[in-house]
Design a protein around this motif. Structure first.
Motif, PDB file in Angstrom:
ATOM      1  N   LEU A 179       0.848  -1.196   0.000  1.00  0.00           N
ATOM      2  CA  LEU A 179       0.000   0.000   0.000  1.00  0.00           C
ATOM      3  C   LEU A 179       0.877   1.236   0.000  1.00  0.00           C
ATOM      4  CD1 LEU A 179       0.176   1.217   3.113  1.00  0.00           C
ATOM      5  CD2 LEU A 179      -1.502  -0.539   3.579  1.00  0.00           C
ATOM      6  N   SER A 180       0.308   2.347  -0.453  1.00  0.00           N
ATOM      7  CA  SER A 180       1.012   3.635  -0.366  1.00  0.00           C
ATOM      8  C   SER A 180       0.618   4.304   0.939  1.00  0.00           C
ATOM      9  CB  SER A 180       0.679   4.521  -1.563  1.00  0.00           C
ATOM     10  OG  SER A 180      -0.722   4.727  -1.656  1.00  0.00           O
ATOM     11  N   PHE A 181       1.519   5.107   1.495  1.00  0.00           N
ATOM     12  CA  PHE A 181       1.311   5.668   2.834  1.00  0.00           C
ATOM     13  C   PHE A 181       1.762   7.115   2.845  1.00  0.00           C
ATOM     14  CE2 PHE A 181       2.596   6.300   7.323  1.00  0.00           C
ATOM     15  CZ  PHE A 181       1.388   5.995   7.926  1.00  0.00           C
ATOM     16  N   GLY A 249      10.418   4.776  -6.373  1.00  0.00           N
ATOM     17  CA  GLY A 249      10.686   5.472  -7.627  1.00  0.00           C
ATOM     18  C   GLY A 249       9.957   4.934  -8.841  1.00  0.00           C
ATOM     19  N   VAL A 250       9.086   3.913  -8.682  1.00  0.00           N
ATOM     20  CA  VAL A 250       8.394   3.342  -9.837  1.00  0.00           C
ATOM     21  C   VAL A 250       6.887   3.364  -9.618  1.00  0.00           C
ATOM     22  CG1 VAL A 250      10.342   1.830 -10.387  1.00  0.00           C
ATOM     23  CG2 VAL A 250       8.493   0.966  -8.936  1.00  0.00           C
ATOM     24  N   PHE A 251       6.130   3.224 -10.708  1.00  0.00           N
ATOM     25  CA  PHE A 251       4.683   3.055 -10.665  1.00  0.00           C
ATOM     26  C   PHE A 251       4.351   1.567 -10.645  1.00  0.00           C
ATOM     27  CE2 PHE A 251       5.398   7.076 -12.909  1.00  0.00           C
ATOM     28  CZ  PHE A 251       4.530   7.934 -12.237  1.00  0.00           C
ATOM     29  N   LEU A 252       3.206   1.215 -10.095  1.00  0.00           N
ATOM     30  CA  LEU A 252       2.722  -0.159 -10.155  1.00  0.00           C
ATOM     31  C   LEU A 252       1.703  -0.293 -11.292  1.00  0.00           C
ATOM     32  CD1 LEU A 252       2.189  -1.098  -6.397  1.00  0.00           C
ATOM     33  CD2 LEU A 252       4.233  -1.353  -7.816  1.00  0.00           C
ATOM     34  N   ARG A 253       1.691  -1.456 -11.944  1.00  0.00           N
ATOM     35  CA  ARG A 253       0.764  -1.714 -13.043  1.00  0.00           C
ATOM     36  C   ARG A 253       0.110  -3.079 -12.840  1.00  0.00           C
ATOM     37  NH1 ARG A 253       2.101  -1.163 -19.565  1.00  0.00           N
ATOM     38  NH2 ARG A 253      -0.022  -1.616 -20.283  1.00  0.00           N
ATOM     39  N   GLY A 254      -1.192  -3.147 -13.080  1.00  0.00           N
ATOM     40  CA  GLY A 254      -1.891  -4.417 -12.939  1.00  0.00           C
ATOM     41  C   GLY A 254      -1.380  -5.440 -13.933  1.00  0.00           C
ATOM     42  N   VAL A 327       2.306  12.347  -7.727  1.00  0.00           N
ATOM     43  CA  VAL A 327       2.710  12.668  -6.354  1.00  0.00           C
ATOM     44  C   VAL A 327       3.442  11.456  -5.807  1.00  0.00           C
ATOM     45  CG1 VAL A 327       1.891  13.177  -4.015  1.00  0.00           C
ATOM     46  CG2 VAL A 327       0.771  14.237  -5.978  1.00  0.00           C
ATOM     47  N   ALA A 328       4.513  11.674  -5.062  1.00  0.00           N
ATOM     48  CA  ALA A 328       5.344  10.574  -4.557  1.00  0.00           C
ATOM     49  C   ALA A 328       5.030  10.269  -3.093  1.00  0.00           C
ATOM     50  CB  ALA A 328       6.821  10.925  -4.714  1.00  0.00           C
ATOM     51  N   TYR A 329       4.618   9.043  -2.825  1.00  0.00           N
ATOM     52  CA  TYR A 329       4.489   8.498  -1.463  1.00  0.00           C
ATOM     53  C   TYR A 329       5.263   7.194  -1.389  1.00  0.00           C
ATOM     54  CZ  TYR A 329       0.457  11.626  -0.709  1.00  0.00           C
ATOM     55  OH  TYR A 329      -0.357  12.707  -0.570  1.00  0.00           O
ATOM     56  N   PRO A 330       5.724   6.801  -0.201  1.00  0.00           N
ATOM     57  CA  PRO A 330       6.393   5.497  -0.098  1.00  0.00           C
ATOM     58  C   PRO A 330       5.410   4.354  -0.240  1.00  0.00           C
ATOM     59  CG  PRO A 330       6.158   6.501   2.068  1.00  0.00           C
ATOM     60  CD  PRO A 330       5.718   7.536   1.084  1.00  0.00           C
ATOM     61  N   PHE A 331       5.867   3.273  -0.865  1.00  0.00           N
ATOM     62  CA  PHE A 331       5.115   2.026  -0.894  1.00  0.00           C
ATOM     63  C   PHE A 331       5.557   1.181   0.295  1.00  0.00           C
ATOM     64  CE2 PHE A 331       4.557   2.735  -5.603  1.00  0.00           C
ATOM     65  CZ  PHE A 331       3.166   2.764  -5.577  1.00  0.00           C
ATOM     66  N   LEU A 332       4.586   0.686   1.055  1.00  0.00           N
ATOM     67  CA  LEU A 332       4.861  -0.161   2.204  1.00  0.00           C
ATOM     68  C   LEU A 332       4.429  -1.591   1.907  1.00  0.00           C
ATOM     69  CD1 LEU A 332       3.553   2.090   5.122  1.00  0.00           C
ATOM     70  CD2 LEU A 332       5.756   2.164   3.954  1.00  0.00           C
ATOM     71  N   ILE A 333       5.076  -2.526   2.574  1.00  0.00           N
ATOM     72  CA  ILE A 333       4.730  -3.928   2.418  1.00  0.00           C
ATOM     73  C   ILE A 333       4.449  -4.520   3.791  1.00  0.00           C
ATOM     74  CG2 ILE A 333       7.137  -4.732   2.504  1.00  0.00           C
ATOM     75  CD1 ILE A 333       6.341  -6.759   0.288  1.00  0.00           C
ATOM     76  N   ARG A 334       3.350  -5.271   3.925  1.00  0.00           N
ATOM     77  CA  ARG A 334       3.003  -5.890   5.206  1.00  0.00           C
ATOM     78  C   ARG A 334       4.009  -6.991   5.486  1.00  0.00           C
ATOM     79  NH1 ARG A 334      -1.187  -8.597   8.154  1.00  0.00           N
ATOM     80  NH2 ARG A 334      -0.103  -9.106  10.109  1.00  0.00           N
ATOM     81  N   ALA A 335       4.732  -6.855   6.615  1.00  0.00           N
ATOM     82  CA  ALA A 335       5.841  -7.753   6.904  1.00  0.00           C
ATOM     83  C   ALA A 335       5.588  -8.656   8.097  1.00  0.00           C
ATOM     84  CB  ALA A 335       7.134  -6.942   7.138  1.00  0.00           C
ATOM     85  N   TYR A 336       4.741  -8.234   9.050  1.00  0.00           N
ATOM     86  CA  TYR A 336       4.500  -9.047  10.256  1.00  0.00           C
ATOM     87  C   TYR A 336       3.227  -8.617  10.931  1.00  0.00           C
ATOM     88  CZ  TYR A 336       6.678  -4.965  12.510  1.00  0.00           C
ATOM     89  OH  TYR A 336       6.985  -3.690  12.921  1.00  0.00           O
TER      90      TYR A 336
END
Length: 336
Positions: A179-181, A249-254, A327-336
């Motif tokens: 998700l973006s945050f 630094g990248v976009f996500l694509r389906g 607009v730039a936001y960090p992408f986070l990954i659920r880790a625990y």
């Protein structure tokens, strides 16, 4: 006026007052003192529930606050025994300093000079740093940690805290989800997806997901191949570590999944920027136009090429990439 501390048991209040008169239209200062004292007690409790109290940090991670209610039980301050608070209470207060160092030094709350014990979550577990943000009013309850306690021994924060909210969000969000945050204060349960090398032992759930995801690559492949596999998890050192996908630094694509808009892509693979193929047309009243080309120069002749030609240079324009407004936001990954 000193408010009277009314008790729930009638006998503790001595006697009833049949002359109490609170008819509409009377000035407050003409109402019997006992009634005015009761009203003052209610107003004090009301004001203490509105969030106007501020707890100030002192030595040893102890926050101090003065209530408007006189919560100390005066019957306890006898024969040299320090006064104590013996009845549960509710206060809405803010903290003048954000909680820090809580793991090594559990925070306490002192109310009206009495140390009410450690500040805990609603379930009685320990707070973590960031749970008491600066200036945000929270509702706290002073009560008993054990059934045998005769004075207040703990204070619980009843409002949801940032770590609680993060845990609730994480509980409904799968390991490996992205998700973006909007912030740099990464919530509990998440990591920034920036290609960092992690310990397999420290993040066993994410490592298990990485193995089952179909997005595993050797560290050499992850680091090489012009970044093609940096949307994958790497095997790290092959024994104790692994590497996160790098989504910074990248976009996500389906993923196309057979739709035909982005055919031939593998899940997680990097795709470089590209202009869609197109043509430029030129017209001159039906006369033939002949183009001659060089690296940065185009020559064109209108009509008969033997009549000469006109030369023009096409200079490079633009920047280092093709991109939309963003607009730039960090992408986070659920880790625990």
């Amino acid at each position: 006026m000193i408010p009277h501390h009314w008790r729930r048991a009638p006998a503790d209040n001595g006697f009833s007052d049949p002359n109490a008169d609170v008819r509409p239209g009377r000035f407050a200062n003409t109402v019997l003192g006992a009634i005015r004292g009761l009203m003052a007690t209610g107003a004090a409790a009301r004001d203490d529930a509105l969030g106007g109290l501020v707890a100030t940090l002192g030595a040893s991670n102890v926050y101090s606050v003065a209530s408007n209610e006189g919560l100390l039980d005066i019957t306890t301050g006898i024969n040299g025994i320090p006064p104590a608070i013996t009845a549960p209470f509710l206060l809405r207060l803010s903290f003048d300093t954000a909680l820090s160092g809580s793991a090594a030094n559990v925070p306490h709350l002192k109310v009206d000079g009495f140390d009410c014990g450690p500040i805990l979550r609603r379930d009685g577990t320990a707070l973590v740093d960031g749970d008491l943000p600066l200036g945000a009013p929270v509702l706290v309850r002073g009560d008993f940690a054990a059934a045998t306690d005769t004075k207040i021994t703990r204070v619980r924060v009843l409002d949801l805290q940032p770590s609680d909210i993060a845990a609730l969000m994480a509980s409904g969000f799968p390991i490996g989800g992205v998700l973006s945050f909007t912030g740099s204060n990464t919530p509990t349960g998440f990591l920034v997806a920036n290609g960092a090398v992690l310990s397999r032992a420290s993040y066993p759930k994410l490592w298990a997901h990485a193995q089952a995801s179909g997005l595993g690559a050797s560290d050499a492949d992850w680091l090489g191949n012009a970044g093609l596999y940096q949307g994958f998890y790497s095997q790290g050192d092959g024994a104790t570590t692994f590497r996160l996908p790098a989504l910074n630094g990248v976009f996500l694509r389906g993923l196309d999944s057979g739709r035909g808009l982005d055919s031939g892509r593998g899940m997680g693979t990097l795709q470089r920027d590209l202009f869609r193929a197109h043509n430029h047309t030129m017209a001159n009243g039906g006369a033939p136009i002949t183009l001659y080309g060089g690296p940065n120069t185009v020559y064109l002749s209108v009509g008969n090429p033997n009549n000469g030609y006109y030369a023009d240079s096409i200079a490079p324009a633009g920047g280092a990439e093709t991109r939309p407004i963003n607009v730039a936001y960090p992408f986070l990954i659920r880790a625990y």
